[in-house]
Write an enzyme that holds these catalytic residues in place. Structure first.
Site, PDB file in Angstrom:
ATOM      1  N   LEU A 273       0.818  -1.208   0.000  1.00 29.50           N
ATOM      2  CA  LEU A 273       0.000   0.000   0.000  1.00 29.50           C
ATOM      3  C   LEU A 273       0.852   1.258   0.000  1.00 29.50           C
ATOM      4  CD1 LEU A 273      -2.718  -1.147   2.550  1.00 29.50           C
ATOM      5  CD2 LEU A 273      -3.006  -0.838   0.083  1.00 29.50           C
ATOM      6  N   TYR A 274       2.006   1.221   0.629  1.00 28.00           N
ATOM      7  CA  TYR A 274       2.892   2.386   0.605  1.00 28.00           C
ATOM      8  C   TYR A 274       3.308   2.706  -0.826  1.00 28.00           C
ATOM      9  CZ  TYR A 274       7.093   5.198   0.957  1.00 28.00           C
ATOM     10  OH  TYR A 274       8.030   6.203   0.775  1.00 28.00           O
ATOM     11  N   SER A 275       3.821   1.714  -1.542  1.00 23.45           N
ATOM     12  CA  SER A 275       4.273   1.927  -2.920  1.00 23.45           C
ATOM     13  C   SER A 275       3.124   2.407  -3.799  1.00 23.45           C
ATOM     14  CB  SER A 275       4.847   0.629  -3.494  1.00 23.45           C
ATOM     15  OG  SER A 275       5.908   0.149  -2.698  1.00 23.45           O
TER      16      SER A 275
ATOM     17  N   LYS B 288       2.087   6.073  -2.811  1.00 24.95           N
ATOM     18  CA  LYS B 288       3.105   7.063  -3.193  1.00 24.95           C
ATOM     19  C   LYS B 288       3.075   7.309  -4.701  1.00 24.95           C
ATOM     20  CE  LYS B 288       5.959   8.933  -1.055  1.00 24.95           C
ATOM     21  NZ  LYS B 288       5.956  10.267  -0.404  1.00 24.95           N
TER      22      LYS B 288
END
Length: 365
Positions: A159-161, A164
């Site tokens: 989810l971070y990737s 972002k």
């Protein structure tokens, strides 16, 4: 270094003169260094901080204005951006835990709210701190000298990737004649005042002998980015001619290619840890990752407990990834100001000054 202003309306208005700057994420590692860099150049600086954040260091910084607010509070963002010329947006949810809604609200909707507030306030330049993780592909191997022609992937590691990448696309799409936006992609930011990034995490594991060698005997060459070099890129991107940087993303990195596992062994020697000598065969490593990924699909775990391994963390430790910074050098004069040897000496001196390695890794022990 000042960049000569030429061309389109509003181009290079910050070049060579003092302006009003807003920094988000200022209570964090990179954001705090961006604050310091802007002040050194003589700019007026306002730091967006959440109530309850540790702002002890920021309160002691002469000339710094604190604006209390949150990326989820549009009204606080309107107040924070009022009268501002440049925004450096480094705040993000970088945690290993959280729901899709939490990551989307912090990284995507928060960036969208800040963009809207900045446009309404008449901000001229918006510099977004992105990440190479936004470009990482699940099924790729070693990649050397990656440049900005690399497309976004169809699937993301986590989810971070994913968020972002979505935020970066919003920022670049928002570029216009009176509102210049760009994104920077530093990888593996390191340096003094970092208590929770990749480097203290690795050191903490080596202090307890819990970091095995996951390389499978494969040399892993990576680009890292010292915090001083990331700040230099932010400052130069903020003052560059708009027709050069508007709507573009840039990789920024240290000059050196780093042999990652040799670098980790050196850190162990510098800070009294155990080097990662215990090897884990790649087949066992990959099987463990699959098991962890399966277990962490459970909401109760994913939202609250950091996974011991993840596909992205293993990829970062086992794939060579180096970055071509030629576009940043050409478009806004980026040049690494800190070399790795001096950076390590200064890091060791800082760790000694705060009371030693246990204080360095206090947030990740």
């Amino acid at each position: 270094m000042a960049v000569v202003a030429v061309g389109r309306t509003g181009v290079g208005e910050t070049a060579g003169r003092r302006v009003k700057v807003l920094v988000t994420g200022a209570s964090g590692f990179l954001g705090g260094h961006i604050v310091d860099g802007c002040l050194r150049e003589g700019h007026q600086v306002r730091a967006l901080v959440r109530r309850g954040s540790d702002v002890g260091r920021l309160r002691a910084v002469p000339g710094l204005e604190l604006a209390y607010g949150d990326l989820g509070d549009a009204e606080s963002l309107r107040r924070a951006t009022a009268g501002v010329d440049v925004v450096h947006h480094s705040a993000a949810r970088v945690s290993d835990v959280g729901t899709r809604a939490q990551f989307h609200d912090a990284n995507v909707l928060g960036t969208e709210r800040l963009l809207e507030a900045a446009r309404e306030a008449g901000v001229r330049r918006f510099v977004f701190i992105s990440s190479p993780s936004a470009l990482m592909r699940i099924d790729e191997g070693d990649r050397f000298d990656i440049d900005e022609s690399t497309p976004y992937p169809d699937r993301y590691f986590d989810l971070y990737s994913e968020t972002k990448a979505a935020a970066e696309r919003l920022v670049l799409a928002a570029d216009g004649p009176d509102f210049t936006t760009c994104a920077l992609r530093p990888r593996g930011i390191w340096g003094p005042r970092d208590h929770s990034g990749f480097l203290p995490r690795m050191v903490a594991k080596m202090m307890t002998g819990k970091l095995p060698d996951l390389s499978g005997g494969h040399q892993v060459l990576v680009s890292l980015c010292h915090c001083d070099n990331a700040v230099a890129a932010c400052l130069r991107a903020a003052e560059a001619p708009a027709e050069r940087v508007g709507g573009k993303a840039y990789f920024v990195a240290d000059r050196e290619r780093t042999d990652l596992w040799a670098f980790l062994a050196r850190l162990a020697a510098l800070f009294g840890g155990r080097p990662p000598n215990r090897t884990v065969p790649p087949l066992v490593r990959d099987a463990l990752v699959e098991i962890v990924e399966l277990l962490w699909r459970l909401p109760a775990l994913a939202a609250r407990v950091p996974p011991p391994l993840s596909r992205r963390s293993v990829a970062l430790l086992t794939r060579s990834s180096t970055y071509d910074t030629g576009a940043a050098e050409h478009d806004f004069g980026y040049a690494p100001e800190m070399d790795q040897e001096r950076g390590l000496r200064e890091l060791v001196a800082w760790v000694d000054s705060i009371g030693g390695v246990q204080e360095f890794v206090r947030a990740v022990r």
